[in-house]
Design a protein around this motif. Sequence first.
Motif, short mmCIF file in Angstrom:
data_model
loop_
_atom_site.label_atom_id
_atom_site.label_comp_id
_atom_site.label_asym_id
_atom_site.label_seq_id
_atom_site.Cartn_x
_atom_site.Cartn_y
_atom_site.Cartn_z
N TYR A 140 0.82 -1.22 0.00
CA TYR A 140 0.00 0.00 0.00
C TYR A 140 0.85 1.26 0.00
CZ TYR A 140 -4.12 -2.82 0.88
OH TYR A 140 -5.13 -3.72 0.76
N ASN A 141 1.96 1.19 0.74
CA ASN A 141 2.78 2.41 0.88
C ASN A 141 3.60 2.69 -0.38
OD1 ASN A 141 3.69 4.36 3.22
ND2 ASN A 141 5.54 3.89 2.03
N PHE A 142 3.98 1.63 -1.09
CA PHE A 142 4.87 1.81 -2.25
C PHE A 142 4.40 1.13 -3.53
CE2 PHE A 142 8.37 2.51 1.03
CZ PHE A 142 8.52 3.85 0.74
N THR A 143 4.33 -0.21 -3.49
CA THR A 143 4.16 -0.96 -4.73
C THR A 143 2.89 -0.56 -5.49
OG1 THR A 143 5.36 -2.78 -3.72
CG2 THR A 143 4.11 -3.29 -5.73
N LEU A 167 5.96 -1.80 7.21
CA LEU A 167 6.74 -0.59 7.48
C LEU A 167 5.86 0.44 8.18
CD1 LEU A 167 5.45 1.25 5.02
CD2 LEU A 167 7.14 0.03 3.68
N LEU A 168 6.51 1.46 8.78
CA LEU A 168 5.77 2.61 9.28
C LEU A 168 5.50 3.46 8.05
CD1 LEU A 168 7.74 3.55 12.52
CD2 LEU A 168 5.88 1.93 12.22
N ARG A 169 4.24 3.74 7.77
CA ARG A 169 3.92 4.41 6.51
C ARG A 169 4.71 5.72 6.38
NH1 ARG A 169 -2.30 6.40 7.65
NH2 ARG A 169 -1.76 7.74 9.40
N THR A 170 5.22 5.96 5.19
CA THR A 170 6.00 7.18 4.94
C THR A 170 5.12 8.27 4.38
OG1 THR A 170 6.54 6.46 2.71
CG2 THR A 170 8.09 5.85 4.45
N GLN A 171 3.91 7.91 3.97
CA GLN A 171 3.01 8.89 3.36
C GLN A 171 1.56 8.43 3.54
OE1 GLN A 171 4.19 8.98 -0.75
NE2 GLN A 171 4.27 6.75 -0.93
#
Length: 341
Positions: A140-143, A167-171
């Motif tokens: 969800y955060n990147f791919t 991961l801890l979401r970056t956005q």
Amino acid sequence: MEDQMKAIRERIEAAAASVRDSKALYQLRKQFLDNKTGEIPALMKGMRDLSAEERPAFGKLVNALKEWALDFFTGRDAELKAAELAEKNAAEQIDVTMPGRPRSAGALHPNTLTANALIDIFAGMGFTVFEGPEIENDYYNFTALNTPKDHPARDMQDTFYVSPELLLRTQTSAGQIRVMENTKPPIKILSPGKVFRSDDDATHSPMFSQMEGLVVDKGITLCDLQGMLDVFAQRIFGEDVKTRLRPSYFPFTEPSVEVDVSCFACGGKGCRLCKGTGWIEVLGAGMVNRKVLENCGIDPDVYTGFAFGMGIERITMLKYGIPNIKMLFESDVRVLSQFAE
Ligand code: PHE
């Protein structure tokens, strides 16, 4: 015999005269009247040493003395207790004219004020709020946001990994996918929340907050984005503020833009706040990338959309003139109380 009684009476009176409180009086009463140790009961006990003729008269006298002593102590006790109560009442008197002690009331944190103001502005344009999880899947955060594992754009955000897939979401953009996966357009959501990046200086904190916006419908264009951002900028920074879009890059938007507002401190002439440029960068945005729509099962030939993401602390710092982001995390009441509404 009578003299003996009289002497005791006088001793009681003399001793009682210097007694100042009911507790001390009680001790004195015990000294004379206690059944086991008191002087008057002792006299009674002494009667057995007297002759049979002497006993009745002596007994009468002792009884009279005892009656007198009981009365005397009861009277004195009542007097002392009354005085003590009066003293206590006087000491506890309340001055109802005294001013009240002010209670310091808490207030909302300036960052919360900004988040609330933003939600208020966009709710007025029909947005609803979606909150995604702070611990996110890599997907969800990147791919799903068109940033696969080997994508160089992952370097734009130093990521805290919990495990290779978590991961801890970056956005808050991660929330875009969660919403689009489950909702058929039209979509109009606002997604506030904490995000995390390994970044730490006067304007960056490893934990900060973002406000994401996402609109997907038929016929949505970049003009719709700028129109809504104009409303946002004017409500937050002032009626005269203008916006401008600069080309930028995000994997999940195409085209991508960086949004500036005209400097509200100098009106665009150039000052310290805008570093002489007349413009201040406030957020990233763009048209939702076709690939992202496809990843969520939305047909990009039918629907288009825009998304934007802003750092709430950045807006708060600009709006209130806060020089260091750490001031928003230190919880110093002297700082925070200046922003109470
Ligand atoms: N997620 C981007 C960031 O954190 C901001 C952004 C959001 C850009 C939505 C475009 C669209 O930098």
